[in-house]
Design a protein around this motif. Structure first.
Motif, PDB file in Angstrom:
ATOM      1  N   GLY A  70       2.023  13.853 -12.529  1.00 15.15           N
ATOM      2  CA  GLY A  70       2.705  13.724 -13.807  1.00 15.15           C
ATOM      3  C   GLY A  70       4.174  13.354 -13.740  1.00 15.15           C
ATOM      4  N   HIS A  71       4.634  12.782 -12.682  1.00 16.21           N
ATOM      5  CA  HIS A  71       6.030  12.340 -12.580  1.00 16.21           C
ATOM      6  C   HIS A  71       6.149  10.930 -13.166  1.00 16.21           C
ATOM      7  N   VAL A  72       6.405  10.871 -14.446  1.00 19.58           N
ATOM      8  CA  VAL A  72       6.400   9.598 -15.160  1.00 19.58           C
ATOM      9  C   VAL A  72       7.542   8.699 -14.710  1.00 19.58           C
ATOM     10  N   TRP A  81       0.808  -1.221   0.000  1.00 17.17           N
ATOM     11  CA  TRP A  81       0.000   0.000   0.000  1.00 17.17           C
ATOM     12  C   TRP A  81       0.838   1.266   0.000  1.00 17.17           C
ATOM     13  N   THR A  82       2.066   1.213   0.488  1.00 14.64           N
ATOM     14  CA  THR A  82       2.962   2.349   0.316  1.00 14.64           C
ATOM     15  C   THR A  82       3.263   2.534  -1.164  1.00 14.64           C
ATOM     16  N   GLY A  83       3.503   1.435  -1.857  1.00 15.30           N
ATOM     17  CA  GLY A  83       3.754   1.503  -3.295  1.00 15.30           C
ATOM     18  C   GLY A  83       2.555   2.016  -4.071  1.00 15.30           C
ATOM     19  N   ILE A  84       1.365   1.547  -3.719  1.00 15.53           N
ATOM     20  CA  ILE A  84       0.158   1.996  -4.421  1.00 15.53           C
ATOM     21  C   ILE A  84      -0.069   3.482  -4.208  1.00 15.53           C
ATOM     22  N   SER A  85       0.108   3.951  -2.979  1.00 16.24           N
ATOM     23  CA  SER A  85      -0.083   5.381  -2.726  1.00 16.24           C
ATOM     24  C   SER A  85       1.011   6.206  -3.400  1.00 16.24           C
ATOM     25  N   PHE A  86       2.247   5.707  -3.413  1.00 16.87           N
ATOM     26  CA  PHE A  86       3.344   6.410  -4.077  1.00 16.87           C
ATOM     27  C   PHE A  86       3.078   6.533  -5.566  1.00 16.87           C
ATOM     28  N   VAL A  87       2.647   5.457  -6.185  1.00 13.17           N
ATOM     29  CA  VAL A  87       2.328   5.483  -7.614  1.00 13.17           C
ATOM     30  C   VAL A  87       1.140   6.406  -7.873  1.00 13.17           C
ATOM     31  N   TYR A  88       0.120   6.359  -7.042  1.00  9.75           N
ATOM     32  CA  TYR A  88      -1.073   7.199  -7.217  1.00  9.75           C
ATOM     33  C   TYR A  88      -0.717   8.679  -7.132  1.00  9.75           C
ATOM     34  N   ILE A  89       0.076   9.039  -6.137  1.00  6.98           N
ATOM     35  CA  ILE A  89       0.451  10.450  -5.963  1.00  6.98           C
ATOM     36  C   ILE A  89       1.325  10.920  -7.119  1.00  6.98           C
ATOM     37  N   ASN A  90       2.322  10.140  -7.503  1.00  7.41           N
ATOM     38  CA  ASN A  90       3.205  10.566  -8.592  1.00  7.41           C
ATOM     39  C   ASN A  90       2.500  10.577  -9.941  1.00  7.41           C
ATOM     40  N   ALA A  91       1.586   9.668 -10.150  1.00  9.20           N
ATOM     41  CA  ALA A  91       0.858   9.660 -11.421  1.00  9.20           C
ATOM     42  C   ALA A  91      -0.091  10.846 -11.519  1.00  9.20           C
TER      43      ALA A  91
END
Length: 101
Positions: A60-62, A47-57
């Motif tokens: 726009g941080h590809v 869930w840290t990974g999911i939130s990190f990906v959600y926030i960066n996506a």
């Protein structure tokens, strides 16, 4: 979307507890503690990974998004396989009901 992800995270954590509880070996205390700590670690990393990906996506941080997907997904899969092996879902041989003559 973030409220939905928080709801799903809670439901999956509760479901994981209900799923693992009857399968954890109670006669070996160290193995039970290891199973539960691996579950909590796996859950936290996933869930840290999911939130990190959600926030960066969302901003726009590809490059950060693709790196996080690779890193957190890899760690999560490795921990999931180790946990499944310790709980007996992988590598367990089924007893045969056939009578041998």
């Amino acid at each position: 979307m973030s409220t939905f992800l928080i709801f799903i995270a809670g439901v999956l954590f509760f479901g994981g507890i209900i799923f693992i509880k009857p399968r954890a070996k109670r006669e070996l205390m160290w193995k039970t503690v290891l199973n539960w700590s691996l579950f909590v670690l796996w859950y936290a990393i996933t869930w840290t990974g999911i939130s990190f990906v959600y926030i960066n996506a969302s901003v726009g941080h590809v490059k950060a998004t693709s790196t996080a997907i690779f890193l957190f997904l890899g760690i999560s899969v490795v921990l999931a396989v180790v946990l499944a092996r310790l709980l007996g879902f992988i590598g367990v041989k089924k007893a045969s009901n056939a009578v041998q003559a």
